[in-house]
Design a protein around this motif. Structure first.
Motif, short mmCIF file in Angstrom:
data_model
loop_
_atom_site.label_atom_id
_atom_site.label_comp_id
_atom_site.label_asym_id
_atom_site.label_seq_id
_atom_site.Cartn_x
_atom_site.Cartn_y
_atom_site.Cartn_z
N LEU A 65 21.61 4.43 6.02
CA LEU A 65 20.67 4.42 4.90
C LEU A 65 20.00 5.78 4.80
N GLY A 66 19.74 6.21 3.58
CA GLY A 66 19.17 7.52 3.35
C GLY A 66 17.66 7.49 3.25
N PRO A 67 17.06 8.66 3.13
CA PRO A 67 15.60 8.76 3.11
C PRO A 67 14.93 8.07 1.93
N LYS A 68 15.63 7.93 0.81
CA LYS A 68 15.00 7.32 -0.37
C LYS A 68 14.53 5.90 -0.08
N LEU A 69 15.33 5.12 0.65
CA LEU A 69 14.91 3.74 0.96
C LEU A 69 13.70 3.72 1.87
N ILE A 70 13.65 4.66 2.81
CA ILE A 70 12.50 4.74 3.70
C ILE A 70 11.26 5.13 2.89
N GLN A 71 11.42 6.06 1.97
CA GLN A 71 10.30 6.48 1.12
C GLN A 71 9.79 5.33 0.26
N ILE A 72 10.71 4.54 -0.27
CA ILE A 72 10.33 3.37 -1.07
C ILE A 72 9.58 2.37 -0.18
N SER A 73 10.09 2.14 1.00
CA SER A 73 9.46 1.21 1.93
C SER A 73 8.06 1.67 2.32
N ARG A 74 7.91 2.95 2.60
CA ARG A 74 6.60 3.48 2.96
C ARG A 74 5.62 3.39 1.79
N ALA A 75 6.10 3.68 0.58
CA ALA A 75 5.23 3.57 -0.60
C ALA A 75 4.77 2.13 -0.78
N HIS A 76 5.66 1.19 -0.54
CA HIS A 76 5.29 -0.22 -0.64
C HIS A 76 4.22 -0.57 0.40
N ALA A 77 4.43 -0.14 1.64
CA ALA A 77 3.46 -0.41 2.71
C ALA A 77 2.10 0.20 2.39
N GLU A 78 2.10 1.42 1.86
CA GLU A 78 0.84 2.07 1.50
C GLU A 78 0.15 1.33 0.35
N GLY A 79 0.94 0.87 -0.61
CA GLY A 79 0.38 0.10 -1.72
C GLY A 79 -0.24 -1.20 -1.24
N MET A 80 0.44 -1.87 -0.32
CA MET A 80 -0.10 -3.11 0.24
C MET A 80 -1.38 -2.84 1.02
N ALA A 81 -1.44 -1.73 1.74
CA ALA A 81 -2.66 -1.38 2.49
C ALA A 81 -3.82 -1.15 1.53
N ARG A 82 -3.56 -0.49 0.39
CA ARG A 82 -4.61 -0.27 -0.61
C ARG A 82 -5.11 -1.60 -1.17
N ILE A 83 -4.18 -2.52 -1.43
CA ILE A 83 -4.56 -3.83 -1.96
C ILE A 83 -5.41 -4.58 -0.94
N LYS A 84 -4.99 -4.56 0.32
CA LYS A 84 -5.75 -5.23 1.38
C LYS A 84 -7.16 -4.65 1.48
N ALA A 85 -7.27 -3.33 1.38
CA ALA A 85 -8.59 -2.69 1.45
C ALA A 85 -9.46 -3.13 0.27
N SER A 86 -8.86 -3.22 -0.92
CA SER A 86 -9.61 -3.67 -2.10
C SER A 86 -10.08 -5.11 -1.94
N VAL A 87 -9.20 -5.97 -1.45
CA VAL A 87 -9.57 -7.37 -1.24
C VAL A 87 -10.67 -7.47 -0.19
N ALA A 88 -10.56 -6.70 0.89
CA ALA A 88 -11.59 -6.73 1.94
C ALA A 88 -12.94 -6.29 1.38
N GLU A 89 -12.92 -5.29 0.51
CA GLU A 89 -14.17 -4.80 -0.09
C GLU A 89 -14.79 -5.88 -0.98
N ILE A 90 -13.97 -6.57 -1.74
CA ILE A 90 -14.46 -7.65 -2.60
C ILE A 90 -15.01 -8.80 -1.74
N GLU A 91 -14.28 -9.17 -0.71
CA GLU A 91 -14.76 -10.22 0.19
C GLU A 91 -16.10 -9.84 0.83
#
Length: 99
Positions: A65-91
């Motif tokens: 597998l090439g770097p593009k899939l890893i980059q997509i995976s990392r972007a997804h993980a970072e997006g999920m972390a941002r969402i979790k932080a937003s939800v934690a702030e609202i809670e």
């Protein structure tokens, strides 16, 4: 056997996962997907052109597998972390005792 090229490509990506160091040969992928070697070679060439897979330097004929899939995976993980932080702030805001 894959029904269409899209399904086959997804199966190829799944089959290649976990083989980042030594990769897989065309023949291994062809056998795993029950398709011809020329079909796998054509698919790998297309996926290489868009950065999804790469031929391992120094190990001619082995693919991973090439770097593009890893980059997509990392972007997804970072997006999920941002969402979790937003939800934690609202809670946090809504769990305060009213004045």
């Amino acid at each position: 056997m894959a029904e269409n090229i899209h399904e086959r490509v997804c199966q190829m990506i799944t089959a290649m996962a976990g083989h980042e160091v030594h990769g897989l040969r065309n023949s291994q992928l062809a056998d795993a997907l029950d398709v011809s070697r020329p079909t796998i070679t054509r698919d790998l060439t297309t996926l290489q052109r868009i950065g999804v897979v790469e031929e391992i330097p120094g190990l001619q004929g082995r693919w991973r597998l090439g770097p593009k899939l890893i980059q997509i995976s990392r972007a997804h993980a970072e997006g999920m972390a941002r969402i979790k932080a937003s939800v934690a702030e609202i809670e946090q805001r809504f769990s305060r005792t009213p004045l």
